[in-house]
Design a protein around this motif. Structure first.
Motif, PDB file in Angstrom:
ATOM      1  N   TYR A 170       0.839  -1.205   0.000  1.00  0.00           N
ATOM      2  CA  TYR A 170       0.000   0.000   0.000  1.00  0.00           C
ATOM      3  C   TYR A 170       0.872   1.253   0.000  1.00  0.00           C
ATOM      4  CZ  TYR A 170      -3.336  -3.579   1.250  1.00  0.00           C
ATOM      5  OH  TYR A 170      -4.089  -4.714   1.244  1.00  0.00           O
ATOM      6  N   ALA A 194      -7.980   2.345   4.326  1.00  0.00           N
ATOM      7  CA  ALA A 194      -8.899   1.464   5.055  1.00  0.00           C
ATOM      8  C   ALA A 194      -9.793   0.701   4.074  1.00  0.00           C
ATOM      9  CB  ALA A 194      -9.739   2.290   6.026  1.00  0.00           C
ATOM     10  N   LYS A 195     -10.293   1.437   3.049  1.00  0.00           N
ATOM     11  CA  LYS A 195     -11.180   0.791   2.061  1.00  0.00           C
ATOM     12  C   LYS A 195     -10.439  -0.313   1.319  1.00  0.00           C
ATOM     13  CE  LYS A 195     -14.288   4.612   0.903  1.00  0.00           C
ATOM     14  NZ  LYS A 195     -14.376   5.751  -0.018  1.00  0.00           N
ATOM     15  N   LYS A 196      -9.190  -0.021   0.932  1.00  0.00           N
ATOM     16  CA  LYS A 196      -8.414  -1.013   0.177  1.00  0.00           C
ATOM     17  C   LYS A 196      -8.120  -2.253   1.023  1.00  0.00           C
ATOM     18  CE  LYS A 196      -6.135   1.403  -3.537  1.00  0.00           C
ATOM     19  NZ  LYS A 196      -4.853   1.692  -4.180  1.00  0.00           N
ATOM     20  N   LEU A 197      -7.764  -2.010   2.296  1.00  0.00           N
ATOM     21  CA  LEU A 197      -7.490  -3.144   3.192  1.00  0.00           C
ATOM     22  C   LEU A 197      -8.725  -4.023   3.332  1.00  0.00           C
ATOM     23  CD1 LEU A 197      -5.436  -1.258   5.920  1.00  0.00           C
ATOM     24  CD2 LEU A 197      -4.631  -3.276   4.674  1.00  0.00           C
ATOM     25  N   ALA A 198      -9.878  -3.364   3.487  1.00  0.00           N
ATOM     26  CA  ALA A 198     -11.122  -4.122   3.636  1.00  0.00           C
ATOM     27  C   ALA A 198     -11.381  -4.946   2.386  1.00  0.00           C
ATOM     28  CB  ALA A 198     -12.276  -3.167   3.917  1.00  0.00           C
ATOM     29  N   GLN A 199     -11.164  -4.312   1.230  1.00  0.00           N
ATOM     30  CA  GLN A 199     -11.384  -5.005  -0.046  1.00  0.00           C
ATOM     31  C   GLN A 199     -10.491  -6.236  -0.173  1.00  0.00           C
ATOM     32  OE1 GLN A 199     -10.682  -2.499  -3.469  1.00  0.00           O
ATOM     33  NE2 GLN A 199     -12.781  -1.767  -3.361  1.00  0.00           N
ATOM     34  N   ASP A 241      -8.489  -7.701   4.733  1.00  0.00           N
ATOM     35  CA  ASP A 241      -7.886  -7.417   6.036  1.00  0.00           C
ATOM     36  C   ASP A 241      -8.813  -6.472   6.824  1.00  0.00           C
ATOM     37  OD1 ASP A 241      -6.323  -6.982   8.212  1.00  0.00           O
ATOM     38  OD2 ASP A 241      -4.525  -6.391   7.105  1.00  0.00           O
ATOM     39  N   SER A 267      -7.422  -4.645  10.210  1.00  0.00           N
ATOM     40  CA  SER A 267      -6.597  -3.439  10.035  1.00  0.00           C
ATOM     41  C   SER A 267      -7.449  -2.278   9.548  1.00  0.00           C
ATOM     42  CB  SER A 267      -5.480  -3.693   9.030  1.00  0.00           C
ATOM     43  OG  SER A 267      -4.750  -4.812   9.402  1.00  0.00           O
ATOM     44  N   SER A 268      -8.375  -2.608   8.643  1.00  0.00           N
ATOM     45  CA  SER A 268      -9.242  -1.569   8.086  1.00  0.00           C
ATOM     46  C   SER A 268     -10.050  -0.898   9.200  1.00  0.00           C
ATOM     47  CB  SER A 268     -10.163  -2.199   7.038  1.00  0.00           C
ATOM     48  OG  SER A 268     -11.203  -1.329   6.723  1.00  0.00           O
ATOM     49  N   LYS A 269     -10.646  -1.743  10.052  1.00  0.00           N
ATOM     50  CA  LYS A 269     -11.469  -1.224  11.168  1.00  0.00           C
ATOM     51  C   LYS A 269     -10.622  -0.379  12.112  1.00  0.00           C
ATOM     52  CE  LYS A 269     -15.749  -2.711  10.736  1.00  0.00           C
ATOM     53  NZ  LYS A 269     -16.086  -1.951   9.559  1.00  0.00           N
ATOM     54  N   GLU A 308     -10.201   2.998  10.660  1.00  0.00           N
ATOM     55  CA  GLU A 308     -11.469   3.737  10.729  1.00  0.00           C
ATOM     56  C   GLU A 308     -11.750   4.228  12.149  1.00  0.00           C
ATOM     57  OE1 GLU A 308     -14.628   1.506   8.954  1.00  0.00           O
ATOM     58  OE2 GLU A 308     -13.931   1.953   6.914  1.00  0.00           O
TER      59      GLU A 308
END
Ligand SMILES: Nc1ncnc2c1ncn2[C@@H]1O[C@H](COP(=O)(O)OP(=O)(O)O)[C@@H](O)[C@H]1O
Ligand SMILES: [Mg+2]
Length: 366
Positions: free
Chosen positions: A2, A29-34, A37, A40-42, A45
Motif C-alpha cells: 500500500y 482502510a477501504k483497500k485493506l477491507a477489499q 484485512d 486493520s481496516s477497522k 477507521e
C-alpha cells in the motif's frame, strides 16, 4: 503493497495537511477491507472516527477550487461516476485495459523500481468517446472524477490560468480521484490569441511541473480534439497515449444495432443494410447516434415499428446536407447509393418514370 497511500499519508503529515491525511487514510482502510484485512481496516477507521470527534469522514472534506476573480468553481466533481455504454475498437479497448491494469499493479511496479506515471492522453475527433472513457475509467477504479475544462479556464488572464491550474492539481492531489483535463489543447490554442508568447510559455511550464509532481501518485486523464496543437514537451509527458478514432464499419454495425433494437429491421435486405453502414462511414459515434435516434423517434410518432432502408437513408441525406434537399435531390442521392428505382418509387408514392426523370433533370450534384 500500500505504498502509494502510505507515502501520501506521510507526505500530508509532514505538510500538516489534515484533510489529505484523513482522505488517504480512508482510502487505505477501504483497500485493506477489499483485500480481506478487515481488522486493520477497522483499526484505521476507529482512529479516524476518534480523531474526527466521532463524525464520519466524507469524501467532500476539501473545498473545491474557485477562480479568485469570478469566484466560480473551476472543477466539476462527480463522486460516483457512472459508466456509459461505449463501443470501441478492439485495439483501443486493449490499450485502455492495459492502462487500467497497470494502475492496479502500480504498488508492485514501485517496489520493483519500475515507476509508472499514471497519465493518459486521449485524442481524436469530437463525439467519439473521450469524455465517456474518462467516466468509465473512474467508475471502474471506483474513484471520484474531477473534471476541469481548460477552454473555460484559459479565458481569464494567463496569470490567473497558472494559479487556477495549480489550485486544480492541489485539490486533486489531496484526495483519491481521477483528474480529467478536458479540451486540453486550449492551452496550446491560446498561443495564437491575444496572449504574449513568453506569458504562455510560463503557463505551459507550470502545467508541466504540476503534471510531473501529480502523476507520481495521482491519475491524470487529458483529452483533446486537436492533438496537432499540443506542445511536443506536453505530448512527451504522457506515459500512455491512445487514439480514439471515428468508428469503423464493425463498430458502426454494433452501434447502429444497439440504437435501433426497438425497431423491426427484417424488411431491410442485407445489401441495403450494407449501403446504410457505408453511408454512415466517416461520421462520429455521436452523429450516428443522433441520426439513428431521429429515425426511431419518427417511427414512434408515426406509430410504426417496421423501418425500411429508405427511412434511414433519407435521414442520412438530410443530416449530410443539413436538410437542404428537395425531393428530386433526395431521390438522386438514393439512386447514387444504389437503391432500386422501384423501392424509391414505392416509398415516395410516385411512378418509376418520375424517379428516372430525377436523373436527367440535374440541378446541382447531390
Ligand atoms: N465510442 C462510443 N460508443 C458509444 N457511444 C458513443 C461513443 N462515443 C461517443 N458516443 C456518444 O456520443 C456522446 C458524446 O461522446 P463523448 O464521450 O462526449 O465524446 P468526446 O469526448 O470524444 O467528444 C456520448 O454521450 C455517447 O452517447
Ligand atoms: Mg469530450
Amino acid at each position: 503493497m500500500y505504498y502509494s497511500e502510505i507515502t501520501k499519508i506521510i507526505e500530508a503529515g509532514l505538510d500538516r495537511d489534515q484533510n489529505k491525511v484523513k482522505n488517504y487514510a480512508l482510502l487505505l482502510a477501504k483497500k485493506l477491507a477489499q483485500d480481506g484485512d478487515i481488522k486493520s481496516s477497522k483499526r484505521i477507521e476507529t482512529v479516524l472516527l476518534r480523531k474526527n470527534n466521532g463524525s464520519a469522514i466524507t469524501d467532500a472534506l476539501i473545498a473545491p477550487p474557485v477562480d479568485q476573480e469570478s469566484r466560480l468553481g473551476i472543477v466539476d466533481i462527480d463522486y460516483k461516476p457512472t459508466a456509459p455504454e461505449i463501443i470501441l475498437s478492439d485495439s483501443t479497448k486493449a490499450r485502455l485495459n492495459d492502462f487500467e491494469s497497470t494502475i492496479k499493479i502500480k504498488d508492485k511496479l514501485d517496489e520493483l523500481g519500475m515507476p509508472f506515471n499514471m497519465s493518459l492522453l486521449l485524442y481524436g475527433p469530437p463525439g467519439c468517446g473521450k469524455t465517456s472513457i474518462a467516466n468509465c475509467l473512474a467508475n471502474r477504479l471506483e474513484l471520484p472524477l474531477v473534471t476541469a475544462r481548460l477552454d473555460t479556464l484559459i479565458s481569464s488572464l494567463l496569470g490567473n490560468t497558472a494559479k487556477n491550474l495549480r489550485r486544480i492539481f492541489d485539490f486533486a492531489s489531496r484526495q483519491p480521484c481521477v483528474l480529467f483535463l478536458d479540451e486540453f489543447d486550449a492551452i496550446a490554442k491560446a498561443r495564437d490569441d491575444r496572449h504574449e508568447l513568453g506569458e504562455l510559455k510560463r503557463v505551459v511550464n507550470s502545467l508541466l511541473q504540476n503534471m510531473d509532481a501529480y502523476c507520481q501518485t495521482g491519475i491524470l486523464v487529458a483529452a483533446t480534439n486537436h492533438q496537432e496543437l499540443l506542445d511536443d514537451a506536453i505530448w512527451r509527458r504522457f506515459q500512455t497515449i491512445i487514439e480514439v478514432p471515428k468508428p469503423h464499419p464493425d463498430e458502426i454495425r454494433l452501434l447502429f444495432g444497439c440504437i435501433t433494437k426497438s425497431l423491426d429491421l427484417s424488411h431491410i435486405m442485407p445489401k441495403q443494410y450494407s449501403i446504410i453502414i457505408k453511408q454512415l462511414d466517416g461520421l462520429s459515434y455521436s452523429d450516428i447516434q443522433a441520426l439513428a435516434q431521429n429515425v426511431v423517434k419518427q417511427m414512434i410518432i408515426k406509430d410504426k415499428t417496421i423501418a425500411s432502408a429508405l427511412d434511414f437513408l433519407c435521414e442520412i441525406a438530410i443530416f449530410k446536407y443539413h436538410g437542404n434537399l428537395d425531393q428530386q435531390e433526395l431521390i438522386r442521392f438514393l439512386l447514387k447509393c444504389g437503391l432500386a428505382q422501384r423501392a424509391i418509387a414505392e416509398y415516395f408514392h410516385i411512378s418509376q418514370r418520375q424517379v428516372r426523370n430525377c436523373l436527367v433533370s440535374s440541378k446541382g450534384d447531390v
